[in-house]
Design a protein around this motif. Structure first.
Motif, PDB file in Angstrom:
ATOM      1  N   UNK A 142     -15.353 -13.701  -2.179  1.00 49.57           N
ATOM      2  CA  UNK A 142     -14.468 -12.564  -2.383  1.00 49.57           C
ATOM      3  C   UNK A 142     -14.003 -12.617  -3.833  1.00 49.57           C
ATOM      4  N   UNK A 143     -14.314 -11.592  -4.627  1.00 47.36           N
ATOM      5  CA  UNK A 143     -13.911 -11.623  -6.035  1.00 47.36           C
ATOM      6  C   UNK A 143     -12.393 -11.524  -6.177  1.00 47.36           C
ATOM      7  N   UNK A 144     -11.820 -12.360  -7.044  1.00 47.16           N
ATOM      8  CA  UNK A 144     -10.377 -12.358  -7.272  1.00 47.16           C
ATOM      9  C   UNK A 144      -9.592 -12.662  -6.015  1.00 47.16           C
ATOM     10  N   UNK A 145      -9.996 -13.695  -5.288  1.00 47.94           N
ATOM     11  CA  UNK A 145      -9.398 -14.011  -3.991  1.00 47.94           C
ATOM     12  C   UNK A 145      -7.887 -14.194  -4.091  1.00 47.94           C
ATOM     13  N   UNK A 146      -7.442 -15.027  -5.015  1.00 42.43           N
ATOM     14  CA  UNK A 146      -6.011 -15.300  -5.148  1.00 42.43           C
ATOM     15  C   UNK A 146      -5.265 -14.029  -5.541  1.00 42.43           C
ATOM     16  N   UNK A 147      -5.777 -13.309  -6.514  1.00 44.65           N
ATOM     17  CA  UNK A 147      -5.106 -12.084  -6.975  1.00 44.65           C
ATOM     18  C   UNK A 147      -5.010 -11.043  -5.872  1.00 44.65           C
ATOM     19  N   UNK A 148      -6.058 -10.899  -5.076  1.00 44.32           N
ATOM     20  CA  UNK A 148      -6.049  -9.865  -4.038  1.00 44.32           C
ATOM     21  C   UNK A 148      -5.039 -10.171  -2.933  1.00 44.32           C
ATOM     22  N   UNK A 149      -4.947 -11.432  -2.489  1.00 42.98           N
ATOM     23  CA  UNK A 149      -4.003 -11.742  -1.415  1.00 42.98           C
ATOM     24  C   UNK A 149      -2.559 -11.734  -1.917  1.00 42.98           C
ATOM     25  N   UNK A 150      -2.335 -12.157  -3.156  1.00 46.27           N
ATOM     26  CA  UNK A 150      -0.987 -12.121  -3.714  1.00 46.27           C
ATOM     27  C   UNK A 150      -0.546 -10.672  -3.919  1.00 46.27           C
ATOM     28  N   UNK A 151      -1.449  -9.824  -4.384  1.00 46.19           N
ATOM     29  CA  UNK A 151      -1.130  -8.405  -4.553  1.00 46.19           C
ATOM     30  C   UNK A 151      -0.824  -7.752  -3.204  1.00 46.19           C
ATOM     31  N   UNK A 152      -1.595  -8.085  -2.190  1.00 43.98           N
ATOM     32  CA  UNK A 152      -1.356  -7.523  -0.854  1.00 43.98           C
ATOM     33  C   UNK A 152      -0.005  -7.985  -0.314  1.00 43.98           C
ATOM     34  N   UNK A 153       0.318  -9.253  -0.534  1.00 48.31           N
ATOM     35  CA  UNK A 153       1.614  -9.765  -0.079  1.00 48.31           C
ATOM     36  C   UNK A 153       2.763  -9.086  -0.810  1.00 48.31           C
ATOM     37  N   UNK A 154       2.656  -8.941  -2.122  1.00 51.75           N
ATOM     38  CA  UNK A 154       3.742  -8.314  -2.876  1.00 51.75           C
ATOM     39  C   UNK A 154       3.899  -6.844  -2.492  1.00 51.75           C
ATOM     40  N   UNK A 155       2.792  -6.169  -2.207  1.00 56.05           N
ATOM     41  CA  UNK A 155       2.856  -4.785  -1.753  1.00 56.05           C
ATOM     42  C   UNK A 155       3.574  -4.686  -0.410  1.00 56.05           C
ATOM     43  N   UNK A 156       3.292  -5.608   0.483  1.00 56.96           N
ATOM     44  CA  UNK A 156       3.942  -5.627   1.795  1.00 56.96           C
ATOM     45  C   UNK A 156       5.441  -5.850   1.642  1.00 56.96           C
ATOM     46  N   UNK A 157       5.829  -6.778   0.794  1.00 57.13           N
ATOM     47  CA  UNK A 157       7.256  -7.047   0.556  1.00 57.13           C
ATOM     48  C   UNK A 157       7.926  -5.814  -0.045  1.00 57.13           C
ATOM     49  N   UNK A 158       7.257  -5.176  -1.008  1.00 52.84           N
ATOM     50  CA  UNK A 158       7.805  -3.980  -1.640  1.00 52.84           C
ATOM     51  C   UNK A 158       8.035  -2.871  -0.614  1.00 52.84           C
ATOM     52  N   UNK A 159       7.034  -2.639   0.232  1.00 49.61           N
ATOM     53  CA  UNK A 159       7.152  -1.601   1.258  1.00 49.61           C
ATOM     54  C   UNK A 159       8.293  -1.904   2.237  1.00 49.61           C
ATOM     55  N   UNK A 160       8.422  -3.163   2.634  1.00 52.55           N
ATOM     56  CA  UNK A 160       9.475  -3.577   3.542  1.00 52.55           C
ATOM     57  C   UNK A 160      10.842  -3.353   2.908  1.00 52.55           C
ATOM     58  N   UNK A 161      10.973  -3.667   1.626  1.00 53.71           N
ATOM     59  CA  UNK A 161      12.253  -3.492   0.949  1.00 53.71           C
ATOM     60  C   UNK A 161      12.592  -2.013   0.752  1.00 53.71           C
ATOM     61  N   UNK A 162      11.580  -1.182   0.559  1.00 55.20           N
ATOM     62  CA  UNK A 162      11.828   0.249   0.432  1.00 55.20           C
ATOM     63  C   UNK A 162      12.375   0.838   1.738  1.00 55.20           C
TER      64      UNK A 162
END
Length: 164
Positions: A142-162
């Motif tokens: 999976x290209x950019x494995x670390x970046x993709x899962x960290x981005x997905x996690x931060x997006x989830x946190x952002x959505x939850x906080x909104x």
């Protein structure tokens, strides 16, 4: 029901006269010592057969984490599509070793559903499992494995906080 079947099968095999091969390892699945049960799962997995799938799924629910870890490693050899859900559930296991084995097993499957299990669980797990998930995704190319899962996690946190 399957546990009773395994107990009856193990007892029957012992009474019939286990010769030390496969029958012996099936009987050892009922041993009181977790180390012996884990060894039995490992030995059975060396000659993996989809006919033994019920044994591995039962062992994946064993009270001992070492037995569950060996069962998860064995389930990774199966071509049965239902195994994917068992491996996904194992990512939520209380033991880090079982979670790491499940992550490695899911990476070996190389389907979109397996990758989504890994990505979804990344934000919910501890450090050890997070690293196992990243290594599993890298192993699955999976290209950019670390970046993709960290981005997905931060997006989830952002959505939850909104929503809050």
């Amino acid at each position: 029901m399957p546990r009773r079947f395994v107990l009856a099968l193990g007892a029957g095999l012992c009474l019939w006269g286990c010769s030390g091969g496969r029958d012996r390892w099936i009987a050892e699945l009922q041993n009181n010592r977790p180390e012996q049960r884990a060894l039995a799962v490992k030995k059975l997995a060396e000659h993996f057969s989809d006919d033994d799938l019920v044994l591995y799924t039962q062992a994946a629910r064993d009270p001992s984490p070492i037995v569950r870890a060996e069962a998860i490693a064995a389930l990774a050899h199966s071509a049965d599509p239902g195994v994917l859900d068992h491996l996904g559930e194992a990512l939520a296991d209380p033991d880090d070793q079982v979670q790491a084995r499940a992550a490695a097993a899911l990476a070996g499957i190389r389907t979109e559903k397996a990758r989504s299990y890994l990505s979804l669980q990344f934000g919910r797990r501890g450090r050890v499992t997070r690293m196992a998930i990243v290594q599993a995704l890298k192993g699955a190319n999976v290209p950019g494995a670390m970046a993709s899962v960290v981005a997905a996690e931060s997006n989830t946190i952002w959505e939850r906080n909104l929503k809050a």
